[in-house]
Design an enzyme around this catalytic site. Structure first.
Site, PDB file in Angstrom:
ATOM      1  N   HIS A  44       0.851  -1.192   0.000  1.00  0.00           N
ATOM      2  CA  HIS A  44       0.000   0.000   0.000  1.00  0.00           C
ATOM      3  C   HIS A  44       0.884   1.238   0.000  1.00  0.00           C
ATOM      4  O   HIS A  44       2.124   1.133   0.005  1.00  0.00           O
ATOM      5  CB  HIS A  44      -0.964  -0.011   1.187  1.00  0.00           C
ATOM      6  N   ARG A  85       0.052  -8.865  16.309  1.00  0.00           N
ATOM      7  CA  ARG A  85      -0.845  -9.077  15.178  1.00  0.00           C
ATOM      8  C   ARG A  85      -1.087 -10.560  14.945  1.00  0.00           C
ATOM      9  O   ARG A  85      -0.375 -11.424  15.468  1.00  0.00           O
ATOM     10  CB  ARG A  85      -0.252  -8.443  13.918  1.00  0.00           C
ATOM     11  N   ASP A 197      11.398   3.560  12.325  1.00  0.00           N
ATOM     12  CA  ASP A 197      10.997   2.649  13.400  1.00  0.00           C
ATOM     13  C   ASP A 197      11.765   1.335  13.347  1.00  0.00           C
ATOM     14  O   ASP A 197      11.671   0.512  14.265  1.00  0.00           O
ATOM     15  CB  ASP A 197       9.485   2.382  13.347  1.00  0.00           C
ATOM     16  N   THR A 236      -7.631   6.324   4.383  1.00  0.00           N
ATOM     17  CA  THR A 236      -8.786   7.148   4.056  1.00  0.00           C
ATOM     18  C   THR A 236      -9.964   6.621   4.868  1.00  0.00           C
ATOM     19  O   THR A 236      -9.821   5.654   5.622  1.00  0.00           O
ATOM     20  CB  THR A 236      -9.123   7.075   2.558  1.00  0.00           C
TER      21      THR A 236
END
Length: 430
Positions: A44, A85, A197, A236
């Site tokens: 992405h 995750r 990071d 978004t």
């Protein structure tokens, strides 16, 4: 060969750099890598900073390696995360890898010679590396105290928005460190790059190389992209902005960049395009003379849409934007498939009516206030129509009694209603 570090520096991309890294890169062609986790079958826009880093690395004359974490994707990196995750299966990782490989090939030149890019998968060296062998041969070189000093670990242990840190995630920096060691030893990869990071994980790799083989390796990281309004970059209201056109249409991809604020676009055009400093400064001067023309936004959106998708995809995106927000023709709408229409009008209020009702003819106020809820009442509909504020299929509705039939349908299925300048509604006749 050009100065890769200076390229990142003037573009506002550079964050941390290990001593002597720039000198090493300027001494001649150098191999370096960036890792990508296969958490989905598409990258992405959040990955684009690292993709651009590899592009600049290759353009500067160096040899880029793209490491796809077939093994580390099964563990999970705690950096920048507040909770552990979900771990991926081998089947889902294999599927994701193929999608990522295809996407990276759009941006980098892969091959067998000179500074052609190379794709590697850390599952190839971890697949047969047993746990006992790993802790014996690798784990003994890095202390727990060293690992716990890393910010990514300290934040999770302090409970900042999370629930601690599992041993699985704690081990991640050691596994990533071994990736660097393996590539250094077998591919002469002496530089690892990544987002800021990742600094702790990258430095662990350089330390492992030093302790295991008295070797020297280098590191640099890039700035994490943040939006001026404080919202997360790449997100978004409908979710992540993907590079895969089946997940995010080229039109929506184009609109994401076109809607950048003036403050953000002046940073992003440096980071996400290959335009020169002189070209960007000229565009900035033009933009500042007439900000409402959005010169910078258009230049950014056009550049990145073409490189991610194609010239044809950009043309469709521009025509779609003109159709919705400008003077685009109905002829363009006729070329769209039902799927493309639904993509364009996703998030826009939609109403369904029966074709049989429309066949008999419906006046504008009945159509918009009774058969649909474009207006809450016929009175409201009449008032705005009489004021010239309502269009159907890009034409002003003359009177509240204007009758529409199935002959009015676009693509034999759709009516596009515009209320005011920006409020759109889609009526679907079935």
């Amino acid at each position: 060969m050009t100065n890769f570090v200076e390229e990142l520096r003037w573009r506002g991309m550079l964050h941390d750099i290990m001593p002597n890294t720039e000198e090493k890169l300027n001494a001649g062609m150098t191999s370096g890598y960036i890792g990508f986790d296969p958490t989905a079958d598409s990258l992405h826009v959040g990955h684009l900073t690292q993709i651009m880093t590899l592009i600049h690395f290759q353009r500067a004359g160096h040899k880029p390696y793209a490491l796809v974490g077939g093994a580390t994707g099964m563990v999970g990196d705690p950096s920048g995360k507040s909770a552990e995750r979900n771990l991926l299966t081998t089947e889902s990782i294999a599927h994701n890898l193929s999608g990522i490989k295809a996407q990276l090939s759009k941006f980098l030149t892969f091959g067998e010679t000179n500074n052609d890019a190379v794709m590697v998968n850390n599952a190839d060296w971890f697949e047969h590396f047993s746990f006992l062998d790993f802790i014996r041969d690798v784990g003994k070189h890095i202390t727990v105290n060293y690992m716990m000093a890393k910010d990514s670990v300290k934040k999770r242990l302090a409970g900042e928005g999370g629930a601690g840190l599992s041993f699985t995630e704690f081990s991640y920096q050691l596994i990533q460190g071994y990736d660097f060691y393996y590539l250094w030893k077998n591919y002469n990869c002496v530089v690892q790059m990544g987002g800021s990071d990742q600094w702790g994980n990258i430095v662990t790799g350089t330390e492992l190389i030093r302790r295991m083989e008295s070797g020297t390796a280098y590191a640099l990281t890039t700035q994490l992209i943040k939006k001026a309004d404080g919202t997360k970059f790449g997100k978004t209201e409908s979710g992540a902005v993907w590079l895969d056109e089946t997940k995010t249409s080229p039109y929506k991809f184009y609109q994401f960049w076109l809607n950048a604020s003036d403050e953000d676009v002046k940073k992003w055009i440096r980071i996400f395009t290959l335009k020169t400093k002189e070209e960007i400064e000229a565009l900035e001067a033009e933009h500042d003379l007439a900000p409402h023309l959005r010169v910078l936004q258009k230049a950014l959106a056009e550049d990145i849409t073409v490189r991610t998708h194609s010239e044809a995809a950009l043309e469709t995106a521009i025509k779609t934007s003109e159709f919705l927000f400008g003077n685009g023709s109905l002829a363009f709408f006729a070329t769209l498939s039902d799927e493309q229409v639904m993509e364009i009008f996703e998030g826009i209020p939609q109403y369904k009516i029966a074709k049989s009702e429309l066949a008999e003819g419906l006046d504008a106020s009945t159509l918009l206030a009774e058969k649909t809820n474009v207006f809450s009442s016929k009175g409201e509909a009449k008032k705005l129509i009489q004021g010239g504020g309502v269009s159907l299929n890009k034409e002003k509705i003359a009177t509240p009694t204007t009758v529409f039939t199935t002959d009015s349908l676009l693509n034999q299925k759709y009516l596009i209603v515009q209320k005011g300048k920006k409020n759109y509604f889609l009526i679907v006749a079935e």
